[in-house]
Write a protein that holds these residues in place. Structure first.
Motif, PDB file in Angstrom:
ATOM      1  N   ASP A   1     -12.881 -17.265   7.733  1.00  0.00           N
ATOM      2  CA  ASP A   1     -13.387 -16.105   6.507  1.00  0.00           C
ATOM      3  C   ASP A   1     -13.195 -17.196   5.148  1.00  0.00           C
ATOM      4  O   ASP A   1     -11.369 -16.972   5.097  1.00  0.00           O
ATOM      5  N   LEU A   2     -13.821 -17.196   4.667  1.00  0.00           N
ATOM      6  CA  LEU A   2     -12.689 -18.121   3.358  1.00  0.00           C
ATOM      7  C   LEU A   2     -12.248 -17.298   2.270  1.00  0.00           C
ATOM      8  O   LEU A   2     -12.362 -17.987   1.272  1.00  0.00           O
ATOM      9  N   SER A   3     -13.060 -16.348   2.370  1.00  0.00           N
ATOM     10  CA  SER A   3     -12.146 -15.022   1.607  1.00  0.00           C
ATOM     11  C   SER A   3     -10.877 -15.185   1.174  1.00  0.00           C
ATOM     12  O   SER A   3     -10.050 -14.908   0.529  1.00  0.00           O
ATOM     13  N   ASP A   4     -10.155 -16.266   2.684  1.00  0.00           N
ATOM     14  CA  ASP A   4      -8.176 -15.652   2.732  1.00  0.00           C
ATOM     15  C   ASP A   4      -7.441 -16.954   2.103  1.00  0.00           C
ATOM     16  O   ASP A   4      -7.063 -17.080   2.326  1.00  0.00           O
ATOM     17  N   THR A   5      -8.449 -18.041   1.065  1.00  0.00           N
ATOM     18  CA  THR A   5      -8.721 -19.210   0.536  1.00  0.00           C
ATOM     19  C   THR A   5      -7.701 -18.450  -0.197  1.00  0.00           C
ATOM     20  O   THR A   5      -8.114 -18.068  -1.326  1.00  0.00           O
ATOM     21  N   ILE A   6      -6.415 -19.293  -0.580  1.00  0.00           N
ATOM     22  CA  ILE A   6      -4.990 -19.083  -1.569  1.00  0.00           C
ATOM     23  C   ILE A   6      -5.389 -20.129  -2.380  1.00  0.00           C
ATOM     24  O   ILE A   6      -4.652 -21.604  -2.507  1.00  0.00           O
ATOM     25  N   ASP A   7      -6.735 -20.796  -3.351  1.00  0.00           N
ATOM     26  CA  ASP A   7      -6.948 -22.090  -4.100  1.00  0.00           C
ATOM     27  C   ASP A   7      -5.700 -22.270  -4.750  1.00  0.00           C
ATOM     28  O   ASP A   7      -4.702 -21.538  -5.569  1.00  0.00           O
ATOM     29  N   GLU A   8      -5.929 -23.194  -5.483  1.00  0.00           N
ATOM     30  CA  GLU A   8      -4.763 -24.114  -6.877  1.00  0.00           C
ATOM     31  C   GLU A   8      -5.129 -23.638  -7.946  1.00  0.00           C
ATOM     32  O   GLU A   8      -4.140 -23.047  -8.605  1.00  0.00           O
ATOM     33  N   GLN A   9      -6.395 -22.822  -8.199  1.00  0.00           N
ATOM     34  CA  GLN A   9      -6.740 -21.698  -9.405  1.00  0.00           C
ATOM     35  C   GLN A   9      -5.464 -19.975  -9.410  1.00  0.00           C
ATOM     36  O   GLN A   9      -4.806 -20.218 -10.442  1.00  0.00           O
ATOM     37  N   THR A  10      -5.312 -19.944  -8.062  1.00  0.00           N
ATOM     38  CA  THR A  10      -4.775 -18.866  -7.819  1.00  0.00           C
ATOM     39  C   THR A  10      -3.252 -18.548  -8.186  1.00  0.00           C
ATOM     40  O   THR A  10      -2.113 -18.152  -8.907  1.00  0.00           O
ATOM     41  N   CYS A  11      -2.366 -20.372  -7.221  1.00  0.00           N
ATOM     42  CA  CYS A  11      -1.581 -20.313  -7.668  1.00  0.00           C
ATOM     43  C   CYS A  11      -0.927 -20.736  -8.814  1.00  0.00           C
ATOM     44  O   CYS A  11       0.237 -20.281  -9.554  1.00  0.00           O
ATOM     45  N   ALA A  12      -1.101 -21.290  -9.682  1.00  0.00           N
ATOM     46  CA  ALA A  12      -0.806 -21.632 -10.947  1.00  0.00           C
ATOM     47  C   ALA A  12      -0.929 -20.359 -12.001  1.00  0.00           C
ATOM     48  O   ALA A  12      -0.379 -20.411 -12.376  1.00  0.00           O
ATOM     49  N   ARG A  13      -2.380 -19.325 -11.435  1.00  0.00           N
ATOM     50  CA  ARG A  13      -2.070 -18.003 -12.291  1.00  0.00           C
ATOM     51  C   ARG A  13      -0.444 -17.162 -11.822  1.00  0.00           C
ATOM     52  O   ARG A  13      -0.553 -17.152 -12.524  1.00  0.00           O
ATOM     53  N   LEU A  14      -0.814 -17.179 -10.386  1.00  0.00           N
ATOM     54  CA  LEU A  14       0.924 -16.080 -10.580  1.00  0.00           C
ATOM     55  C   LEU A  14       1.978 -17.505 -10.538  1.00  0.00           C
ATOM     56  O   LEU A  14       3.144 -16.624 -11.514  1.00  0.00           O
ATOM     57  N   SER A  15       1.918 -18.798 -11.077  1.00  0.00           N
ATOM     58  CA  SER A  15       3.138 -19.678 -11.558  1.00  0.00           C
ATOM     59  C   SER A  15       3.158 -18.699 -12.977  1.00  0.00           C
ATOM     60  O   SER A  15       4.372 -18.794 -13.127  1.00  0.00           O
ATOM     61  N   ALA A  16       2.454 -19.402 -13.689  1.00  0.00           N
ATOM     62  CA  ALA A  16       2.066 -19.008 -15.055  1.00  0.00           C
ATOM     63  C   ALA A  16       3.290 -17.543 -15.578  1.00  0.00           C
ATOM     64  O   ALA A  16       3.765 -17.642 -16.230  1.00  0.00           O
ATOM     65  N   ALA A  17       2.637 -16.315 -14.482  1.00  0.00           N
ATOM     66  CA  ALA A  17       2.540 -14.904 -15.085  1.00  0.00           C
ATOM     67  C   ALA A  17       3.961 -14.979 -14.286  1.00  0.00           C
ATOM     68  O   ALA A  17       4.876 -14.319 -15.227  1.00  0.00           O
ATOM     69  N   LEU A  18       5.193 -15.817 -13.226  1.00  0.00           N
ATOM     70  CA  LEU A  18       5.962 -15.494 -13.124  1.00  0.00           C
ATOM     71  C   LEU A  18       7.125 -16.412 -13.907  1.00  0.00           C
ATOM     72  O   LEU A  18       8.184 -16.144 -13.804  1.00  0.00           O
ATOM     73  N   ALA A  19       6.579 -17.458 -14.010  1.00  0.00           N
ATOM     74  CA  ALA A  19       7.379 -18.453 -15.109  1.00  0.00           C
ATOM     75  C   ALA A  19       7.956 -18.018 -16.074  1.00  0.00           C
ATOM     76  O   ALA A  19       8.772 -18.564 -16.698  1.00  0.00           O
ATOM     77  N   VAL A  20       7.074 -16.405 -16.980  1.00  0.00           N
ATOM     78  CA  VAL A  20       7.485 -16.179 -17.770  1.00  0.00           C
ATOM     79  C   VAL A  20       8.550 -15.643 -18.113  1.00  0.00           C
ATOM     80  O   VAL A  20       9.749 -15.721 -18.852  1.00  0.00           O
ATOM     81  N   HIS A  21       9.160 -15.418 -16.342  1.00  0.00           N
ATOM     82  CA  HIS A  21      10.658 -14.847 -16.629  1.00  0.00           C
ATOM     83  C   HIS A  21      11.877 -15.767 -15.292  1.00  0.00           C
ATOM     84  O   HIS A  21      13.104 -14.996 -15.465  1.00  0.00           O
ATOM     85  N   LEU A  22      11.370 -16.762 -15.315  1.00  0.00           N
ATOM     86  CA  LEU A  22      11.979 -16.966 -14.123  1.00  0.00           C
ATOM     87  C   LEU A  22      11.476 -18.655 -14.079  1.00  0.00           C
ATOM     88  O   LEU A  22      12.626 -19.215 -13.513  1.00  0.00           O
ATOM     89  N   GLY A  23      11.375 -19.616 -15.239  1.00  0.00           N
ATOM     90  CA  GLY A  23      11.308 -20.628 -15.632  1.00  0.00           C
ATOM     91  C   GLY A  23      10.568 -21.711 -14.316  1.00  0.00           C
ATOM     92  O   GLY A  23       9.348 -20.767 -13.720  1.00  0.00           O
ATOM     93  N   PRO A  24      10.732 -22.900 -14.493  1.00  0.00           N
ATOM     94  CA  PRO A  24       9.636 -24.032 -13.858  1.00  0.00           C
ATOM     95  C   PRO A  24      10.185 -23.318 -12.068  1.00  0.00           C
ATOM     96  O   PRO A  24       9.151 -23.783 -11.378  1.00  0.00           O
ATOM     97  N   VAL A  25      10.871 -23.032 -12.024  1.00  0.00           N
ATOM     98  CA  VAL A  25      11.452 -22.168 -10.132  1.00  0.00           C
ATOM     99  C   VAL A  25       9.878 -21.300  -9.932  1.00  0.00           C
ATOM    100  O   VAL A  25      10.044 -21.194  -9.039  1.00  0.00           O
ATOM    101  N   ALA A  26       9.288 -20.903 -11.022  1.00  0.00           N
ATOM    102  CA  ALA A  26       8.721 -19.752  -9.601  1.00  0.00           C
ATOM    103  C   ALA A  26       7.536 -21.343  -9.776  1.00  0.00           C
ATOM    104  O   ALA A  26       7.119 -20.044  -8.308  1.00  0.00           O
TER     105      ALA A  26
END
Length: 233
Positions: free
Chosen positions: A152-177
């Motif tokens: 099921d290809l819809s299960d893929t968590i690609d680099e773009q998704t990871c980058a979006r999550l990291s950017a949103a979390l980094a606002v609060h936690l910094g580079p460790v996000a």
């Protein structure tokens, strides 16, 4: 075994331990059948790769396509996990079996979080991962496989998704996000339901935020990106 510098001994070992073990020309192969394998003929040599069955011959029978990497060094637990990640993401490139030949060259290990796979791989079940780690810890040789009859290809968590999550979390936690996002992606990769996997990732990352108001804001920001309008009630 298209690479010219692969020894006859290695070809023979691969054919006997991988091809003949995992392919039966008389077996009815399901549509989109795939398989990943790890085989360690020597302490400092390990085959790992994929079996794809997309092609058919003139009689309609499926033609096996084995794609393998050969790692010529002893591995530790961290390297074994890297192999699992590579098997899940997929190969760096595909080779046309009808045009294969000559020297293909040595492949450098890619950045596991940034390389673009030529096609998706197969997630290694947790039971196989755990057994491989037990075998490695005991100093024995790896010989394991896992198959996927429907990917099921819809299960893929690609680099773009990871980058979006990291950017949103980094606002609060910094580079460790970025580290937290990658850890969550790995922890959830064997969940069979893609939607459940995304909710688990969202819950794990939200739990890293101590302030409930901040956590709620983070969830509100990310949910539309992960799920669109299909929110869980």
């Amino acid at each position: 075994m298209a690479t010219a510098d692969v020894s006859e001994q290695t070809r023979q070992a691969f054919t006997e331990a991988v091809v003949l073990k995992h392919w039966d020309g008389f077996r009815l192969i399901p549509t989109r059948y795939q398989l990943i394998y790890l085989h360690q003929p020597a302490p400092e040599q390990i085959f790992f790769g994929w079996l794809f069955c997309d092609r058919t011959d003139e009689m309609g029978r499926r033609v096996p396509y084995f794609l393998s990497y050969v790692l010529t060094e002893a591995i530790d637990a961290a390297q074994l996990d890297n192999i699992f990640t590579c098997l899940r993401k997929g190969p760096l490139q595909l080779i046309d079996p009808l045009q294969a030949g000559g020297f293909l060259g040595t492949v450098e290990a890619p950045n596991l979080w940034r390389y673009r796979a030529a096609r998706p791989g197969v997630a290694v079940p947790s039971s196989v991962r755990e057994e491989c780690h037990r075998v490695l810890l005991k100093g024995e040789r790896l010989d394991h496989f896992a198959e996927s009859r429907h990917l099921d290809l819809s299960d893929t968590i690609d680099e773009q998704t990871c980058a979006r999550l990291s950017a949103a979390l980094a606002v609060h936690l910094g580079p460790v996000a970025e580290i937290l996002v990658r850890q969550s992606v790995v922890r959830t990769e064997n969940l069979p339901d893609p939607e459940q996997r995304r909710w688990q990732i969202l819950q794990q990352l939200s739990a890293e935020l101590d302030d409930p108001i901040v956590a709620a804001g983070f969830r509100a920001q990310i949910e539309p990106y992960l799920f669109g309008d299909a929110h869980r009630p």
